[in-house]
Design an enzyme around this catalytic site. Structure first.
Site, mmCIF file in Angstrom:
data_model
loop_
_atom_site.group_PDB
_atom_site.id
_atom_site.type_symbol
_atom_site.label_atom_id
_atom_site.label_comp_id
_atom_site.label_asym_id
_atom_site.label_seq_id
_atom_site.Cartn_x
_atom_site.Cartn_y
_atom_site.Cartn_z
ATOM 1 N N ASP A 291 1.707 2.471 3.760
ATOM 2 C CA ASP A 291 0.633 2.237 2.804
ATOM 3 C C ASP A 291 1.298 1.735 1.526
ATOM 4 O O ASP A 291 2.463 2.030 1.260
ATOM 5 C CB ASP A 291 -0.182 3.510 2.549
ATOM 6 C CG ASP A 291 -1.563 3.190 1.980
ATOM 7 O OD1 ASP A 291 -1.780 2.040 1.527
ATOM 8 O OD2 ASP A 291 -2.429 4.076 1.978
ATOM 9 N N TRP A 292 0.570 0.980 0.748
ATOM 10 C CA TRP A 292 1.101 0.317 -0.438
ATOM 11 C C TRP A 292 1.563 1.372 -1.463
ATOM 12 O O TRP A 292 0.737 1.951 -2.156
ATOM 13 C CB TRP A 292 0.044 -0.608 -1.029
ATOM 14 C CG TRP A 292 -0.074 -1.965 -0.407
ATOM 15 C CD1 TRP A 292 -0.065 -3.151 -1.077
ATOM 16 C CD2 TRP A 292 -0.210 -2.310 0.991
ATOM 17 N NE1 TRP A 292 -0.167 -4.211 -0.186
ATOM 18 C CE2 TRP A 292 -0.256 -3.725 1.080
ATOM 19 C CE3 TRP A 292 -0.269 -1.584 2.172
ATOM 20 C CZ2 TRP A 292 -0.386 -4.410 2.294
ATOM 21 C CZ3 TRP A 292 -0.393 -2.259 3.386
ATOM 22 C CH2 TRP A 292 -0.451 -3.645 3.430
#
Ligand SMILES: *[C@@H]1O[C@H](CO)[C@@H](O)[C@H](O)[C@H]1NC(C)=O
Ligand SMILES: *[C@@H]1O[C@H](CO)[C@@H](O)[C@H](O)[C@H]1NC(C)=O
Ligand SMILES: *[C@@H]1O[C@H](CO)[C@@H](O)[C@H](O)[C@H]1NC(C)=O
Ligand SMILES: *[C@@H]1O[C@H](CO)[C@@H](O)[C@H](O)[C@H]1NC(C)=O
Ligand SMILES: *[C@@H]1O[C@H](CO)[C@@H](O)[C@H](O)[C@H]1NC(C)=O
Ligand SMILES: *[C@@H]1O[C@H](CO)[C@@H](O)[C@H](O)[C@H]1NC(C)=O
Ligand SMILES: *[C@@H]1O[C@H](CO)[C@@H](O)[C@H](O)[C@H]1NC(C)=O
Ligand SMILES: *[C@@H]1O[C@H](CO)[C@@H](O)[C@H](O)[C@H]1NC(C)=O
Ligand SMILES: *[C@@H]1O[C@H](CO)[C@@H](O)[C@H](O)[C@H]1NC(C)=O
Ligand SMILES: *[C@@H]1O[C@H](CO)[C@@H](O)[C@H](O)[C@H]1NC(C)=O
Ligand SMILES: *[C@@H]1O[C@H](CO)[C@@H](O)[C@H](O)[C@H]1NC(C)=O
Ligand SMILES: *[C@@H]1O[C@H](CO)[C@@H](O)[C@H](O)[C@H]1NC(C)=O
Length: 788
Positions: A291-292
């Protein structure tokens, strides 16, 4: 030893003693960040990707190290995530865009109903069609990898978790079904699915360690650790891993690791959860994408099982300098074995081959970082039938909570419409930005068709409830008068309402990624609006656009509130969907995907941890007792139970039958898991042992649809009174007509997790299977015991 302590744990729950849990949970002993202890298993391609495996490994064998690094590391580009390609071998870069309610942030696409609205339909066809239709839109906008669907992270442990609306049911079984169908829907349309967020991602507060915009940044950047979800092995298997197993079975191309730590190791660095559980036990063959901001260390992530760094060095390195050049150097100096990078590259390229994306010529990506029209201008790729699908899901998911007979609406009537939620956003449909979070604080945002954050999707238009009530008034003969301000309108309400036959109040509650809801209240102005309405009318219908439970206790029992509908976040066709239900064109059949408590305090405590410490810990002390399992075990009466929802007709249940002659082997696995189980007479944990069926009869006088549910009481001491193990929706049943509902019970559906032997087993003793319209109304039941 562990078993004994497991028993203590359930005793602790019964007695409300979380200290027992504290003694038991020795998270350090697991060593979950140790990739020597938990190495990545070898790749095979699994049941379906054998050809793709051969192609991908041959291709990777021809790549230089720099080229391999290029297909694993995010770079700056036009999409939310971008991978460099291998120009020398004719491989273009890959484009990744957000979901799961539509292609974000791209114009010319649809705003589908939220996951929760779709879950409330309990309709497997609609769940699949939504995803398939969305998949075509991703594909037609040139997207290789959709960052969708949510497949159980969050699962809905915490009622205030502000992303629950992106996902499904507060139940592993039902979320598993939805996960399977939505992965399949996307991939049948040619786009790669990314099942997310792995694993035990159940709160936003402290979800990451960066001091950026979050109000919870208490310590300087980098010092604050991500919230750690600490959960025992039984809970991991029976609750949080279950739906990810179904995503694997559907052949999900990718998985996204979550922001939180699991047992004090960052999820994206966690060798135990990623290498052992996901790639080992579940046999996952695809890639794990960070995930970012979920990746914090180049080495720990690579060895811990991460395959794709996102956004890598994109986004101006706001999350750090991750992979890319760093990975190249780490491999060159031997810190990371090159075969780990081969493995990651193959995992990324296998689904690309399998989906045929190597052969297909995807349209040129039409997105730029500024999130407006692409380089080619506005490009609409919506299909004609999609709007109808969005409308139908919105109507089928609308959940009728109360009805004293006022609905469906009679014709003709004088209708007063109250609330800004009934109409357009005062400053423009998508004025709140790509994440529906940029409007001024007091802006009148209009109909809340979707929540905020990366799970938002632009609405190509928004049909509001007021639009539709007006447009239909010629046919319905209604007189429509609307007050679309939420405050300063007491006098107007007092003069309008006494001259109206019925009042429809539209209210909402906003949830946005990154910030858990502070409480479970409606927007404070909306509680006041309802108070004013009930003071002046004895026929008030409340329609709520909400992300989950809201507190309705101040007005729900007021006799002047004659009907209440939870319409969730229904997407671009919000107005059509709700008016279909209000007038009875669609007989409501939505049912609650979670338990609606009378008080927030009735849920198990401490689900959102906000302790001001550098390493916050969330102990999942309730174990497997989430949502209805907790209310049933503790004997707490909810306002509305899991699976509850009213109709304009009534249904009767009869003729329960358990038929073992229908046993058959698993036919649904696109990829197979390696989950171990005790019963050696079966070939798969997903083999069907028998079918339970029942007859549902429409005993009322209008056509309607009914979601029949099956709950199992499993004969093992530490199990909840009952767990959902089947649902079946009979559609459009005419008055007096009957139909059969049936539920296939698989070996896994009867099994519990053995923490000592590390496998599933079917407990000895009598199982009770109950069938009915909700988790607390179960008129039929039968018993079964394992014969061998
Ligand atoms: C979580 O459990 C650990 C022991 O495993 C304990 O030390 C800690 O105090 C608990 N944290 C909270 C917030 O209850
Ligand atoms: C990691 O696990 C291996 C194998 O179990 C063990 O030999 C090693 O000491 C562990 N490393 C750490 C840092 O605990
Ligand atoms: C690998 O390279 C060789 C030699 O250039 C070529 O013959 C072969 O087709 C390539 N294979 C793949 C899968 O690209
Ligand atoms: C990496 O990807 C970029 C963007 O597609 C490309 O320009 C570059 O040549 C690639 N590098 C290698 C080593 O192939
Ligand atoms: C967090 O960042 C903001 C903005 O950069 C800064 O003003 C604030 O002092 C930082 N907080 C801490 C605790 O470092
Ligand atoms: C967390 O740690 C406990 C205690 O060691 C272990 O039983 C459990 O399997 C771990 N769960 C995960 C998801 O790592
Ligand atoms: C390997 O390269 C990385 C990245 O440049 C560097 O941080 C690390 O110290 C190097 N390790 C060795 C053993 O040279
Ligand atoms: C409108 O939405 C914004 C976020 O885009 C939010 O901050 C604001 O409070 C909302 N306005 C109202 C009246 O709810
Ligand atoms: C009614 O008046 C009260 C007191 O001024 C105010 O708080 C409330 O917001 C008003 N309600 C509406 C619906 O205008
Ligand atoms: C209720 O309505 C009456 C008149 O109909 C009004 O005088 C009174 O202020 C209202 N009360 C509230 C709380 O709105
Ligand atoms: C119900 O509405 C009537 C007006 O129709 C009002 O007189 C009465 O006070 C209201 N009752 C409550 C409990 O608000
Ligand atoms: C349908 O049934 C309801 C309740 O049983 C009754 O009030 C209504 O009159 C019936 N409608 C028709 C058209 O028969």
């Amino acid at each position: 030893m562990k078993l004994k302590l497991e028993a203590l744990l359930s005793l602790g729950i019964a007695l409300g003693l979380s200290s027992v849990f504290a003694q038991w949970l020795d998270v350090a002993s697991l060593d979950s960040g140790n990739s020597t202890k938990w190495p990545a298993p070898a790749l095979t391609g699994g049941k379906s990707w054998g050809d793709a495996y051969a192609k991908a490994s041959a291709l990777v064998a021809n790549m230089t190290l720099a080229e391999k690094v290029n297909v694993t590391s995010g770079i700056l580009g036009p999409c939310v995530g971008n991978l460099g390609g291998v120009p020398r071998l004719g491989i273009e870069g890959f484009c990744l865009e957000d979901g799961p309610a539509g292609v974000r942030p791209v114009h010319g696409t649809s705003q589908f109903p939220s996951g929760l609205a779709t879950a409330a339909t309990w309709d497997v066809d609609l769940i699949y069609q939504r995803s398939h239709s969305m998949g075509k839109e991703f594909y037609d906008q040139g997207v290789h990898i959709a960052l969708a669907p949510v497949t159980g992270g969050p699962l809905g442990r915490a009622p205030r978790m502000s992303r629950n609306w992106e996902g499904w049911y507060a139940d592993p079984y039902a979320t598993g079904i939805a996960s399977y169908l939505s992965v399949k829907g996307l991939q049948d349309a040619g786009v790669a699915a990314t099942s997310k967020h792995f694993i035990a991602y159940e709160q936003e507060t402290f979800r990451n360690q960066y001091n950026r915009t979050e109000p919870y940044s208490i310590f300087p950047a980098g010092e604050q650790r991500s919230i750690s979800s600490n959960l025992d092995d039984k809970t991991t298997h029976e609750i949080y891993l279950w739906s990810f197993a179904e995503a694997v079975r559907a052949g999900t191309a990718h998985m996204m690791c979550s922001y939180n730590e699991v047992n004090q190791t960052q999820a994206c660095h966690n060798a135990y959860t990623q290498n052992h559980l996901l790639k080992g036990e579940l046999g996952f063959q695809g890639s794990i994408i960070s995930d970012w901001g979920g990746q914090h260390d180049n080495v720990a992530s690579a060895l811990g099982g991460l395959d794709m760094a996102m956004p890598g060095s994109g986004y101006g390195q706001i999350f750090g300098s991750l992979w890319g050049e760093n990975l190249l150097e780490l491999a060159q100096n031997g810190t990371i074995p090159e075969d780990r990078i081969d493995d990651a590259a193959i995992r990324i390229l296998m689904p690309w081959f399998w989906l045929g994306q190597d052969q297909a010529k995807l349209p040129e990506v039409n997105a730029i970082p500024a999130y407006y029209n692409g380089p080619n201008g506005y490009r609409d790729i919506r299909e004609a039938e999609t709007a109808g699908l969005v409308r139908r899901i919105g109507a089928e998911g609308a959940t009728l909570l109360k009805n004293s007979g006022v609905l469906p609406l009679k014709k003709p009537q004088r209708i007063a419409v109250l609330g800004n939620d009934a109409t357009d956003n005062a400053i423009g449909t998508n004025a709140c930005g790509t994440g529906y979070r940029d409007c001024p604080k007091d802006n009148l945002n209009g109909t809340m068709s979707m929540g905020g954050g990366s799970g938002y999707a632009y609405a190509p238009y928004l049909v509001t409830p007021l639009d539709v009530l007006k447009a239909r008034s010629v046919k319905t003969g209604a007189e429509i008068s609307a007050i679309t301000l939420d405050t300063g309108v007491n006098a107007s309400i007092q003069s309008l309402l006494p001259n109206s036959d019925v009042v429809i109040v539209f209210v909402n509650s906003w949830a946005v990624e990154g910030f858990d809801r502070a409480d479970i209240k409606l927007h404070p102005n909306h509680d006041a609006l309802i108070a004013a309405a009930v003071n002046s009318s004895s026929n008030v219908i409340v329609v709520m656009h909400i992300p989950g439970v809201v507190d309705v206790e101040r007005w729900i029992d007021n006799d002047n509130v004659t009907a209440v509908i939870a319409a969730w976040y229904p997407g671009q066709e919000a107005g059509n969907a709700i008016v279909d239900v209000l007038y009875g064109d669609v007989n409501p059949s939505g049912k609650l995907p979670f338990t609606w408590a009378k008080s927030y305090d009735d849920y198990y405590p401490n689900t959102i941890i906000a302790d001001a410490v550098t390493a916050p810990q969330s102990n999942f002390t309730e174990g497997i007792f989430i949502d209805y399992r907790w209310f049933d075990a503790q004997n707490i009466t909810p306002r509305y139970e899991f699976g509850y929802g009213l109709s304009y007709t009534t249904f009767e249940y009869s003729d329960l039958l358990l038929d073992e002659s229908t046993a058959h082997s698993d036919e649904l696995a696109i990829q197979e898991t390696n989950e171990a189980f005790a019963e050696s007479e079966y070939t798969s944990l997903y083999d069907v042992l028998f079918t339970v069926s029942a007859t549902v009869t429409n005993s009322g006088n209008v056509t309607g649809s009914e979601v029949a549910q099956l709950y199992a009481s499993i004969p093992e001491d530490d199990q909840p009174p009952r767990v959902l193990r089947g649902f079946d929706k009979v559609k459009d049943l005419a008055p007096g007509a009957s139909s059969t509902v049936s539920f296939e019970l698989r070996l896994k559906d009867l099994s519990v997790w053995d923490v000592v032997k590390q496998r599933w087993y079917v407990p000895r003793g009598e199982f009770t299977f109950s069938v009915g319209p909700s988790s607390r109304v179960l008129p039929l039941s039968t018993v079964w015991s394992k014969s061998t």
